[in-house]
Enzyme design. Structure first.
Site, mmCIF file in Angstrom:
data_model
loop_
_atom_site.group_PDB
_atom_site.id
_atom_site.type_symbol
_atom_site.label_atom_id
_atom_site.label_comp_id
_atom_site.label_asym_id
_atom_site.label_seq_id
_atom_site.Cartn_x
_atom_site.Cartn_y
_atom_site.Cartn_z
ATOM 1 N N MET A 287 1.360 -0.447 -4.505
ATOM 2 C CA MET A 287 1.061 -1.853 -4.240
ATOM 3 C C MET A 287 0.345 -2.552 -5.396
ATOM 4 O O MET A 287 -0.356 -3.540 -5.187
ATOM 5 C CB MET A 287 0.241 -1.963 -2.940
ATOM 6 C CG MET A 287 0.931 -1.344 -1.732
ATOM 7 S SD MET A 287 2.638 -1.878 -1.468
ATOM 8 C CE MET A 287 2.348 -3.322 -0.470
ATOM 9 N N GLU B 141 14.596 2.594 4.972
ATOM 10 C CA GLU B 141 13.989 2.931 3.678
ATOM 11 C C GLU B 141 14.051 4.441 3.450
ATOM 12 O O GLU B 141 14.369 4.910 2.358
ATOM 13 C CB GLU B 141 12.511 2.488 3.628
ATOM 14 C CG GLU B 141 12.307 0.993 3.698
ATOM 15 C CD GLU B 141 10.837 0.589 3.623
ATOM 16 O OE1 GLU B 141 10.030 1.309 3.008
ATOM 17 O OE2 GLU B 141 10.489 -0.459 4.193
ATOM 18 N N ASN C 163 12.062 1.012 -7.369
ATOM 19 C CA ASN C 163 11.124 0.534 -6.353
ATOM 20 C C ASN C 163 11.813 0.412 -4.995
ATOM 21 O O ASN C 163 13.015 0.164 -4.922
ATOM 22 C CB ASN C 163 10.603 -0.850 -6.774
ATOM 23 C CG ASN C 163 9.580 -1.422 -5.818
ATOM 24 O OD1 ASN C 163 8.674 -0.716 -5.367
ATOM 25 N ND2 ASN C 163 9.713 -2.698 -5.494
ATOM 26 N N HIS D 9 11.535 -2.004 -1.668
ATOM 27 C CA HIS D 9 10.940 -3.249 -1.188
ATOM 28 C C HIS D 9 11.490 -3.551 0.208
ATOM 29 O O HIS D 9 12.697 -3.442 0.425
ATOM 30 C CB HIS D 9 11.255 -4.403 -2.144
ATOM 31 C CG HIS D 9 10.640 -5.691 -1.703
ATOM 32 N ND1 HIS D 9 9.281 -5.926 -1.792
ATOM 33 C CD2 HIS D 9 11.178 -6.797 -1.130
ATOM 34 C CE1 HIS D 9 9.022 -7.130 -1.299
ATOM 35 N NE2 HIS D 9 10.149 -7.680 -0.890
ATOM 36 N N LEU E 62 2.998 -4.222 -11.931
ATOM 37 C CA LEU E 62 3.005 -3.539 -13.234
ATOM 38 C C LEU E 62 3.276 -4.558 -14.344
ATOM 39 O O LEU E 62 4.071 -5.485 -14.163
ATOM 40 C CB LEU E 62 4.078 -2.449 -13.240
ATOM 41 C CG LEU E 62 3.793 -1.284 -12.296
ATOM 42 C CD1 LEU E 62 5.031 -0.422 -12.091
ATOM 43 C CD2 LEU E 62 2.627 -0.433 -12.809
ATOM 44 N N ASN F 23 7.664 7.015 2.590
ATOM 45 C CA ASN F 23 8.758 7.113 1.605
ATOM 46 C C ASN F 23 8.596 8.350 0.725
ATOM 47 O O ASN F 23 9.575 9.032 0.414
ATOM 48 C CB ASN F 23 8.821 5.849 0.748
ATOM 49 C CG ASN F 23 9.567 4.735 1.446
ATOM 50 O OD1 ASN F 23 10.798 4.718 1.466
ATOM 51 N ND2 ASN F 23 8.825 3.809 2.052
ATOM 52 N N GLU G 125 12.843 2.990 8.845
ATOM 53 C CA GLU G 125 13.841 4.061 9.076
ATOM 54 C C GLU G 125 14.935 4.012 8.023
ATOM 55 O O GLU G 125 15.426 5.041 7.568
ATOM 56 C CB GLU G 125 14.492 3.892 10.462
ATOM 57 C CG GLU G 125 13.631 4.360 11.607
ATOM 58 C CD GLU G 125 14.236 3.958 12.962
ATOM 59 O OE1 GLU G 125 15.456 3.644 13.009
ATOM 60 O OE2 GLU G 125 13.483 3.934 13.939
ATOM 61 N N ASP H 111 9.492 -7.760 -7.806
ATOM 62 C CA ASP H 111 10.589 -7.493 -6.864
ATOM 63 C C ASP H 111 11.934 -8.002 -7.386
ATOM 64 O O ASP H 111 12.753 -8.547 -6.637
ATOM 65 C CB ASP H 111 10.261 -8.088 -5.478
ATOM 66 C CG ASP H 111 9.004 -7.462 -4.884
ATOM 67 O OD1 ASP H 111 8.773 -6.268 -5.150
ATOM 68 O OD2 ASP H 111 8.254 -8.159 -4.186
ATOM 69 N N ARG I 295 -5.731 -4.087 -16.282
ATOM 70 C CA ARG I 295 -4.441 -3.551 -15.873
ATOM 71 C C ARG I 295 -3.847 -2.614 -16.934
ATOM 72 O O ARG I 295 -3.322 -1.548 -16.625
ATOM 73 C CB ARG I 295 -3.488 -4.732 -15.649
ATOM 74 C CG ARG I 295 -2.671 -4.633 -14.420
ATOM 75 C CD ARG I 295 -1.910 -5.914 -14.214
ATOM 76 N NE ARG I 295 -2.486 -6.720 -13.153
ATOM 77 C CZ ARG I 295 -2.265 -6.521 -11.851
ATOM 78 N NH1 ARG I 295 -1.484 -5.547 -11.453
ATOM 79 N NH2 ARG I 295 -2.826 -7.288 -10.952
HETATM 80 C C1 GAR Z 1 7.049 0.505 2.638
HETATM 81 O O1 GAR Z 1 7.489 -0.216 3.757
HETATM 82 C C2 GAR Z 1 7.528 -0.147 1.362
HETATM 83 O O2 GAR Z 1 8.774 -0.760 1.505
HETATM 84 C C3 GAR Z 1 6.464 -1.163 1.104
HETATM 85 O O3 GAR Z 1 5.267 -0.530 1.477
HETATM 86 C C4 GAR Z 1 5.524 0.417 2.503
HETATM 87 C C5 GAR Z 1 4.915 1.737 2.095
HETATM 88 O O4 GAR Z 1 4.938 2.661 3.144
HETATM 89 N N1 GAR Z 1 6.462 -1.536 -0.269
HETATM 90 C C6 GAR Z 1 6.182 -2.754 -0.699
HETATM 91 O O5 GAR Z 1 5.886 -3.662 0.039
HETATM 92 C C7 GAR Z 1 6.243 -2.941 -2.212
HETATM 93 N N2 GAR Z 1 6.438 -4.316 -2.533
HETATM 94 P P1 GAR Z 1 4.782 4.227 2.868
HETATM 95 O O6 GAR Z 1 3.547 4.429 2.013
HETATM 96 O O7 GAR Z 1 4.564 4.803 4.237
HETATM 97 O O8 GAR Z 1 6.033 4.710 2.228
#
Ligand code: GAR
Length: 216
Positions: free
Chosen positions: A93, A177, A110, A112, A96, A17, A175, A148, A68
């Site tokens: 991941m 995302e 974000n 998701h 927050l 992403n 794809e 989320d 945190r």
């Molecule tokens: C992505 O699929 C994103 O949607 C997910 O982690 C992956 C990161 O991939 N995010 C979550 O699950 C957050 N809750 P990337 O580092 O290759 O972009």
């Protein structure tokens, strides 16, 4: 033309992403630029690709902080120092705290891997397949303190095929995302996205694709 919106990107891993956001920001006339990338995981590949592209990229390892809030204070300080006006969570991941989320009102976005509000949390594709859903997908949304949760900007929808595995499905959702996140960033940076009564309102013409869902 006004200067591009300075964006901070928080990551934890591979950075697909992040790469899509970097590619978009490199297009001539794109209304945003990545000012800084921060990863809680020092080994994240995403840090490497950002550095190779000449983007300031730093690890802030959550394990180096007592709690945190202390970790988030370090992240926050670095984002403010870079003068970012929007923060993209691109595969970040860590949950927050309410304090951090509320200090970036409608400035935290974000991605998701599900069609929220369905399947918050982990193992989204496995759960969607197990439930016999017709569609899976991804959501780009403003962040709220609950996990989320938050006003939806865009969603990318993918049909679940007979015999689909979580892996195969996640590849097709990713794809989407990689198309949805840059689109959401563009709309926000163009100043076309507002939140009214916890729903997203987008002004102007929007792309029409059968897989693309706009707003809540
Ligand atoms: C992505 O699929 C994103 O949607 C997910 O982690 C992956 C990161 O991939 N995010 C979550 O699950 C957050 N809750 P990337 O580092 O290759 O972009």
């Amino acid at each position: 033309m006004s200067s591009p919106l300075p964006v901070g990107v928080l990551i934890s891993g591979w950075g697909a992403n992040l790469q899509a956001l970097m590619n978009a920001c490199a297009l001539p006339g794109f209304p945003a630029r990545i000012a800084i990338v921060i990863s809680n995981n020092p080994d994240a590949r995403g840090l490497r690709i950002a550095k190779e592209a000449g983007i300031p990229a730093y690890a802030i390892n959550h394990r180096d902080y007592p709690d945190r809030l202390a970790f988030e204070a370090a992240v926050d300080a670095m984002l403010r120092e870079a003068e970012v006006e929007l923060v993209c969570l691109a595969g970040f991941m860590r949950l927050l705290t309410e304090q951090f989320v509320n200090s970036w009102p409608d400035k935290l976005v974000n991605v998701h891997p599900s069609l929220l509000p369905l399947y918050k949390g982990m193992d989204t594709h496995k759960r969607a397949i197990a439930d016999g859903q017709e569609y899976a997908g991804c959501t780009i949304h403003f962040v709220r303190p609950a996990m989320d949760d938050g006003p939806i900007i865009v969603q990318g929808r993918v049909k679940i095929l007979p015999g689909d595995t979580p892996n195969a499905l996640s590849t097709r959702v990713l794809e989407k995302e990689l198309l949805c996140f840059p689109l959401a960033l563009k709309l926000i940076a163009e100043g076309r996205v507002t939140v009214k009564d916890e729903k997203v309102v987008i002004s102007g013409e929007l792309p029409k694709e059968d897989w693309l869902l706009i707003g809540n």
